[in-house]
Write a protein that holds these residues in place. Sequence first.
Motif, short mmCIF file in Angstrom:
data_model
loop_
_atom_site.label_atom_id
_atom_site.label_comp_id
_atom_site.label_asym_id
_atom_site.label_seq_id
_atom_site.Cartn_x
_atom_site.Cartn_y
_atom_site.Cartn_z
N ALA A 100 0.44 -1.27 -0.22
CA ALA A 100 0.00 -0.12 -0.28
C ALA A 100 0.52 1.14 0.33
N LYS A 101 2.15 0.99 0.62
CA LYS A 101 3.08 2.47 0.42
C LYS A 101 3.22 2.47 -0.37
N TRP A 125 0.55 8.87 9.96
CA TRP A 125 1.93 7.78 9.83
C TRP A 125 1.96 8.43 8.87
N TYR A 128 3.51 9.95 4.97
CA TYR A 128 2.76 10.92 4.69
C TYR A 128 3.03 11.78 3.84
N ASN A 175 -3.53 5.08 12.13
CA ASN A 175 -2.41 4.70 13.18
C ASN A 175 -1.61 5.80 13.10
N ASP A 203 -6.61 6.14 2.75
CA ASP A 203 -5.76 4.66 3.16
C ASP A 203 -6.76 3.73 4.16
N ILE A 205 -6.17 0.21 4.94
CA ILE A 205 -5.08 -0.47 4.86
C ILE A 205 -5.87 -1.00 6.56
N TYR A 206 -6.22 -0.66 6.84
CA TYR A 206 -6.74 -1.47 9.02
C TYR A 206 -7.64 -1.53 8.74
N SER A 237 -1.38 -6.27 3.76
CA SER A 237 -0.65 -6.63 4.57
C SER A 237 -0.54 -6.96 6.49
N LYS A 238 -1.42 -6.48 7.00
CA LYS A 238 -2.28 -6.23 8.02
C LYS A 238 -3.34 -7.29 8.16
N ARG A 246 4.45 -7.72 0.78
CA ARG A 246 4.52 -6.19 -0.32
C ARG A 246 3.54 -6.24 -1.29
C1 LIG Z 1 -1.85 3.84 7.88
C2 LIG Z 1 -1.24 2.84 6.84
N1 LIG Z 1 -0.91 2.92 5.62
C3 LIG Z 1 0.34 1.85 5.12
C4 LIG Z 1 1.34 1.13 5.79
C5 LIG Z 1 2.05 -0.02 4.55
O1 LIG Z 1 1.07 -0.87 4.38
P1 LIG Z 1 1.69 -1.55 3.48
O2 LIG Z 1 2.87 -3.05 3.86
O3 LIG Z 1 1.05 -2.68 2.78
O4 LIG Z 1 3.19 -1.04 2.43
C6 LIG Z 1 1.26 0.88 6.72
C7 LIG Z 1 1.95 0.61 7.58
O5 LIG Z 1 2.55 0.65 8.43
C8 LIG Z 1 0.76 2.06 7.48
O6 LIG Z 1 0.49 2.39 9.29
#
Ligand SMILES: Cc1ncc(COP(=O)(O)O)c(C=O)c1O
Length: 394
Positions: A100-101, A125, A128, A175, A203, A205-206, A237-238, A246
């Motif tokens: 996602a990063k 986070w 960003y 986060n 984002d 991701i969570y 990822s999470k 990745r």
């Molecule tokens: C808020 C947030 N976005 C994105 C990511 C990154 O995710 P990925 O492992 O899919 O790159 C993280 C990882 O710590 C995160 O905390």
Amino acid sequence: MKLSTRAQQISPSATLQAAAMARKLKASGRDVISLTVGEPDFFTPKNIQEKAIESIRDGSASFYTPTDGLPALKKAVQEYFHTSYHLNYELKEIMINPGAKFGLYAAFMALLNTGDEVLIPTPYWVSYSEQVKLADGVPIFVEPFDQKSCKVTPADLEKYRTDKTKVLLMNSPANPTGMIYTKEELTALADYCLAHDLFVVTDDIYSQLVYHGAEFASMVNMRPAMKENTLVITGVSKTYAMTGWRIGFAAGPVKLIHAMSEIQSHSTSNPAAVSQYAAIEALNGSQKEAEKMQETFSKRLDAAYDLVVVLPGFSLVKPQGAFYLFPDVTEAMEKLGYTDVEKFVADILEETGVALVAGTGFGSNRHLRLSYAVSQEAFAKAIGLILEFLTLKK
Ligand SMILES: Cc1ncc(COP(=O)(O)O)c(C=O)c1O
């Protein structure tokens, strides 16, 4: 040799730095409990591992894949958005990223011209702001009026909006706070963005790590017009304990996805083939292990919150998602004569062997972050040591 101005203005990741400090202390023979981790402490579920191994053995993981991802994975992601978001994306509106990063990075590279401003609610986070800067944009940190919930409102955004504002970055569950925006709050923000022509990068991701009946909602769903006005970033990822693989996903307007694919094609080619095969199984296979991990986090949240909320001078609203606690430690610092949270965290590490992340990297000098992606026993032991530090130091 002189480095570019761009490279020189990037701050190191506070979370990775804190983890590295903990590792260094451990290597010197000290007992260290690290609460700095930003990833699940579980192994990737067996069924996912097996599919990856299969793709290596039968040769299919040997080759480049299409830049925007394997068609079978894009289909699985399309289905995921259909069931989880009730949205019908066409395949050309979806791409797979190496995490996602990287999806976020490609998005900022595709969206921003020099000087374009991105509204980033604080705390945020760590990556960003640095990614926006790498894309020659300007991160604008939005202080929420409500410092307890740490959630922003249209009135907060309005204080920071200029004629250069192009994007609002959203992250819920967040986060480092673990806070979740409600549908009502998101609808108000969506209306604000539509009224002022602000594009949204969310984002999510969570999104699947939410607890105790809390409901995940995304900006993209709040108004029909938001589908064309939002880029959703998420990944495996999470949810599936797959940080090392990745794999992230992006869904949004065709024009943007196409531009991001061009950027990805000239920078990474494609996400690793073996990881894409694994991700297909993550999405299409049994969800039992992911559900079990979510339940474990939910139990750990209760235990962790109960321990941290009673630490003297720590103030905390109970989060509903992700796997972090982000207490305001102003009072604890004042009592012990600290003015700098980085020094406070460094001394805790030095004296107790408990590694935490200072809030500074997230935009706060009053908070610190504890991750409960560790065993309950380790977490409880760490809090016992911090309590000793707080009481003996007085
Ligand atoms: C808020 C947030 N976005 C994105 C990511 C990154 O995710 P990925 O492992 O899919 O790159 C993280 C990882 O710590 C995160 O905390």
